[in-house]
Design a protein around this motif. Structure first.
Motif, PDB file in Angstrom:
ATOM      1  N   ARG A   1      32.736  46.420  43.886  1.00 14.47           N
ATOM      2  CA  ARG A   1      32.362  45.910  42.578  1.00 14.47           C
ATOM      3  C   ARG A   1      30.953  46.354  42.195  1.00 14.47           C
ATOM      4  NH1 ARG A   1      34.851  41.918  45.553  1.00 14.47           N
ATOM      5  NH2 ARG A   1      36.867  41.211  44.714  1.00 14.47           N
TER       6      ARG A   1
ATOM      7  N   THR B   1      40.298  39.888  40.912  1.00 13.28           N
ATOM      8  CA  THR B   1      40.476  40.359  42.282  1.00 13.28           C
ATOM      9  C   THR B   1      39.805  39.379  43.230  1.00 13.28           C
ATOM     10  OG1 THR B   1      38.456  41.693  42.255  1.00 13.28           O
ATOM     11  CG2 THR B   1      40.498  42.778  41.540  1.00 13.28           C
TER      12      THR B   1
ATOM     13  N   ARG C   1      37.419  43.280  37.557  1.00 16.83           N
ATOM     14  CA  ARG C   1      36.945  43.441  38.939  1.00 16.83           C
ATOM     15  C   ARG C   1      36.395  42.153  39.533  1.00 16.83           C
ATOM     16  NH1 ARG C   1      33.795  48.907  40.351  1.00 16.83           N
ATOM     17  NH2 ARG C   1      32.917  49.015  38.259  1.00 16.83           N
TER      18      ARG C   1
ATOM     19  N   HIS D   1      41.421  43.185  50.767  1.00 17.49           N
ATOM     20  CA  HIS D   1      40.827  43.069  49.431  1.00 17.49           C
ATOM     21  C   HIS D   1      39.734  44.135  49.311  1.00 17.49           C
ATOM     22  CE1 HIS D   1      42.962  39.291  48.850  1.00 17.49           C
ATOM     23  NE2 HIS D   1      42.557  38.945  50.058  1.00 17.49           N
TER      24      HIS D   1
ATOM     25  N   THR E   1      38.493  46.009  46.927  1.00 18.77           N
ATOM     26  CA  THR E   1      37.786  46.285  45.674  1.00 18.77           C
ATOM     27  C   THR E   1      36.273  46.341  45.895  1.00 18.77           C
ATOM     28  OG1 THR E   1      39.515  45.189  44.387  1.00 18.77           O
ATOM     29  CG2 THR E   1      37.399  45.531  43.305  1.00 18.77           C
TER      30      THR E   1
END
Length: 863
Positions: free
Chosen positions: A483, A448, A444, A479, A481
């Motif tokens: 985290r 990424t 992660r 993007h 993601t």
């Protein structure tokens, strides 16, 4: 053959063929000012019957002998590579070639000091310019030993990776230096520095009991300004810290640090022979921020002796393993073992803001980036590789513990010394030392791209008591993601009795997913300011709620500590940069509070971002008034600063950049006559150049004044300043001359070209440079194709059209739509500049829509 742009696939294929190498390189530096002779003997093993190539960017190849058989240079060499057919198990290659001296800061750079006419040479090989000095298998995983023999004028100092031997006389005034073989290393960290450099020495005792000799070198004309005591002190503190943390003694024979002219970067980690840009020698008073940055740079390069030189990445996709690590370790060493204990505040203000900005570009990439070829890596020395990577390592250390992290490094260095590694090799050792599974963390955080934003969602009742507190985590367009973050939430209140913003409560927690509730804060009175990511534990942008932003506008300078203030500075800038808050508000925030800032780097960063806001982010209808008011406020800050202080110096320089009305320019003109200079400010040589450049840009001085100043300061620094001044002359003829020198002819060396580009856009009349917008898109591809990387990148970035309009955005898109796909590096740079223009257009729209636009001094525009 594909030429200079080596691909990862080619490198992997060659590494399957070639191994166990040693080089003997004999250089003759006495013949002429354009070229030098190289006689290179390479011993290596190979798979019998296979073929490969060796990299060699040459002026000419006189002979190629492989295993005793002469090969026709015209048949096997094309000036970029030499083909090696029908290899044996054990091979010896002998190449006699003529190589070019460079004036671009790449390969073997040659410089003539205008002060005394002396010649100075230095090498700069990262990423792939060793091949400009001698034929070499130019990739980091083909490590070898290197033995240099250098013939040069007898009065020169000659420095390389190994200790300098006693020279042997060759003829009248000529000598030869025969260095001992190096340990096994990658070719890009080999080095040669030669010329009449002056030096001073010191030594230290390494943790294994060896005496390590230390050297500092500089040109004769700069040597008197070198702060040897400070440099040696920081170096020794770095040795002490790294050897104790890593558990591994310094791996090389000696440690020289050399200041070299016309350098393209801050420094370079050549094993045992680190080179630095000469701007780190202060011939005039520097900002304290620059002094601190030099200390960080010294420690950064020293960290590379272990991480990068002793253990090296296999290919450039793990470049971050070198740079992020060195950036993190240098800041940690500074904070824990030098006088610069405020290093993490400096990191937030400088490096981390760079990382956030880079991570929001359309060209952002994972920390562990895929690098298909050399062109891709050349533009990858960026805020992700350095700043974001270091920020994420800081998080990792906080998670696993510093002691466990360093234990993992000890195992890593011990297992992989003198070899090449990949990310997985480091992760294995960190997992073993910490007992933590880092698989998900690595996926992660390292694999990424993009930065998350944390937003406080606070609800309170009529009495101001918090009834709900949630942290919302936002992804980034493209993007998404989300985290895991370890963050602290700080509550700050403005105390009337002390006038300070004081932290009254703090809670630390893990944030993951879209929403995270913080029940510990429910039932508490809502504070004047809520600060997410207090203490800067995580890598995430933060937003301020409306109440906190109002407090910041009025009391930002009242924080008791510098770190929370830096975090709020960053949040305010992010809000403007992202098109959420109007630029006019940010201008007022900076000018009302920067005088209270205690960290020099934070002042420097805010003034730099102030320039961006003033030049690009203001709504056109009131931009000029806000700029004029900003200059008024900057002069007030100069007058209010302590005489001789760092603040006074930085605000004075900022005023010189921003002065724009007749009255303000007349004040600057007075400085050139020695009139009205504030007490405590010295008009030293560099400051006089800054005054002259401001007057030239305003049309008050011209070419004759520049020539006169250069006669008084006939140095490389003076030539750089003169290049900026000449390009800033506000006439069509001067702009045309600059464009011709830089774009059409490529007639300037790297440092002067960069200075001329800066001066090209320095001025008060955008109409003078408007015609060059179309020419940029017409001519930049040819520049990219024909120039070396450093010169081409300076032009591609620096001469992108300045005027931030939708027309500029559209013109860039049309250019990108028709750009040859093979020019991936140029595509990336133009995409990034287009994004900056697009952000500026959006910021102008937000600023125009703000309900109560005011000037920089808080008044209505025009009042």
């Amino acid at each position: 053959m594909p030429g200079t742009n080596l691909t990862r696939a080619e490198a992997a294929e060659r590494a399957e063929v070639v191994s166990e190498q040693s080089y003997r390189v004999e250089l003759d530096l006495t013949e002429n000012p354009e070229t030098f002779r190289a006689r290179t003997t390479v011993a290596f093993t190979a798979e019998p019957g296979t073929s490969t190539f060796i990299d060699a960017i040459t002026a000419s190849v006189e002979s190629v002998t492989l295993n005793g058989t002469a090969l026709d240079p015209a048949a096997v060499s094309d000036g970029e590579r030499i083909r090696l057919p029908e290899l044996a198990a054990q091979n010896e290659l002998l190449v006699e070639s003529t190589m070019y001296y460079m004036n671009t800061g790449e390969g073997l750079h040659r410089f003539v000091d205008p002060v005394d006419g002396e010649v100075y040479l230095y090498s700069q090989f990262e990423v792939a310019d060793t091949r400009r000095m001698f034929p070499v298998f130019e990739q980091p995983d083909l490590k070898a030993t290197f033995q240099f023999s250098v013939t040069a004028p007898a009065q020169w100092a000659v420095v390389s990776n190994q200790a300098t031997p006693e020279p042997v006389a060759v003829s009248e005034g000529v000598a030869r230096w025969d260095f001992s073989p190096t340990p096994v290393m990658s070719c890009y960290v080999t080095a040669l520095i030669a010329g009449p450099y002056l030096s001073t020495t010191d030594s230290l005792v390494s943790s294994d009991g060896r005496t390590v000799e230390l050297g500092l070198f500089a040109r004769r004309s700069l040597f008197e300004h070198m702060d040897a005591e400070e440099m040696f002190r920081i170096t020794k503190q770095g040795f002490e810290f790294y050897e104790s943390q890593f558990g591994i003694p310094y791996p090389f024979e000696k440690y020289d640090q050399l200041f070299v002219p016309q350098f393209n970067a801050g420094a370079m980690e050549n094993a045992g022979a680190v080179t630095f840009v000469e701007s780190y020698i202060f011939r005039s008073k520097p900002a304290q921020a620059l002094v601190e940055r030099r200390a960080i740079t010294v420690l950064h390069e020293l960290a590379h002796m272990w991480f990068g030189d002793l253990v090296t990445m296999r290919w450039w996709n793990d470049l971050w393993l070198n740079e992020s690590f060195a950036e993190y370790m240098s800041t940690l060493a500074c904070a824990q073992n030098t006088e610069y204990t405020n290093a993490w505040t400096t990191f937030v203000a400088g490096e981390k803001s760079w990382g956030y900005a880079q991570d929001q570009l359309p060209t952002t990439h994972p920390i562990k980036a895929e690098i298909p070829d050399l062109e891709a890596v050349l533009v990858n020395f960026d805020g992700i590789t350095y700043a974001k990577g270091a920020s994420v390592l800081k998080q990792l250390v906080a998670w696993v513990g510093q002691e466990q992290f360093m234990a993992g490094l000890n195992r890593y260095f011990g297992k992989h010394a003198w070899s090449n590694t990949e990310l997985s090799d480091l992760m294995v050792e960190l997992e073993a030392a910490s007992g933590r599974d880092l698989t998900d963390w690595s996926a992660r955080w390292l694999e990424t791209a993009g930065v998350n934003t944390l937003v406080p969602r606070v609800e309170a009742d009529d009495d101001g008591v918090i009834t709900s507190f949630r942290i919302e985590q936002l992804g980034q367009d493209g993007h998404p993601t989300l985290r895991p973050h370890r963050v602290a939430v700080g509550f700050y209140d403005h105390r009337e009795d002390t006038g300070r913003l004081t932290r009254t409560f703090r809670v630390e927690l893990d944030v993951d997913g879209e929403f995270t509730d913080v029940p510990q804060l429910v039932g508490r009175e809502r504070p004047d300011l809520v600060l997410l990511n207090d203490d800067d534990l995580g890598y995430a942008k933060i937003r301020l709620d409306e109440c906190s932003l109002a407090t910041a506008m009025n009391h930002l300078g009242d924080f008791e500590e510098s770190l929370p203030r830096s975090l709020v500075w960053a949040a305010a800038w992010d809000s403007v940069h992202d098109g959420v808050s109007p630029a006019s508000d940010y201008v007022r925030l900076v000018l009302a509070n920067v005088g209270h800032e205690t960290d020099s780097t934070a002042v420097q960063v805010q003034l730099r971002q102030l320039d961006t806001a003033l030049d690009r982010y203001l709504a056109p209808e009131h931009a000029q008034q806000v700029r004029e008011d900003a200059a008024v406020s900057l002069w007030r800050l100069v007058e209010e600063s302590e005489a001789g202080s760092d603040h006074q110096w930085q605000f004075f320089r900022a005023f010189l950049r921003r002065a724009c009305t007749d009255a303000q320019i007349e004040r600057v003109a007075g400085f050139s006559r020695g009139e009205g200079v504030p007490e405590g400010l010295e008009l030293d040589t560099d400051t006089r150049w800054a005054v002259l450049i401001a007057l030239v840009a305003a049309g008050r001085k011209g070419a004759d004044d520049i020539a006169a100043a250069l006669r008084e300061d006939n140095t490389e620094t003076g030539a750089i300043a003169a290049a900026t001044a000449s390009a800033a002359i506000p006439t069509p003829e001067a702009k045309a001359d600059t464009w011709r020198l830089v774009v059409e002819q490529g007639a300037l060396p790297n440092s002067q070209q960069q200075a001329a580009i800066a001066g090209f856009f320095r001025g008060h009349d955008d109409a003078l440079v408007a015609p060059y917008a179309d020419r940029y898109f017409q001519e930049v591809t040819g520049v990219w194709r024909e120039r070396t990387h450093e010169l081409a990148q300076q032009i591609a970035v620096g001469l992108f059209p300045r005027h931030a309009t939708q027309d500029t955005v559209d013109a860039a898109q049309d250019f990108l739509d028709h750009l040859d796909p093979s020019h991936s590096g140029l595509r990336r740079l133009v995409l990034e500049r287009q994004d900056a223009a697009r952000r500026a257009v959006r910021a102008q729209q937000v600023d125009a829509a703000a309900p109560a636009q005011r000037g920089a001094d808080g008044t209505e525009p025009g009042r």
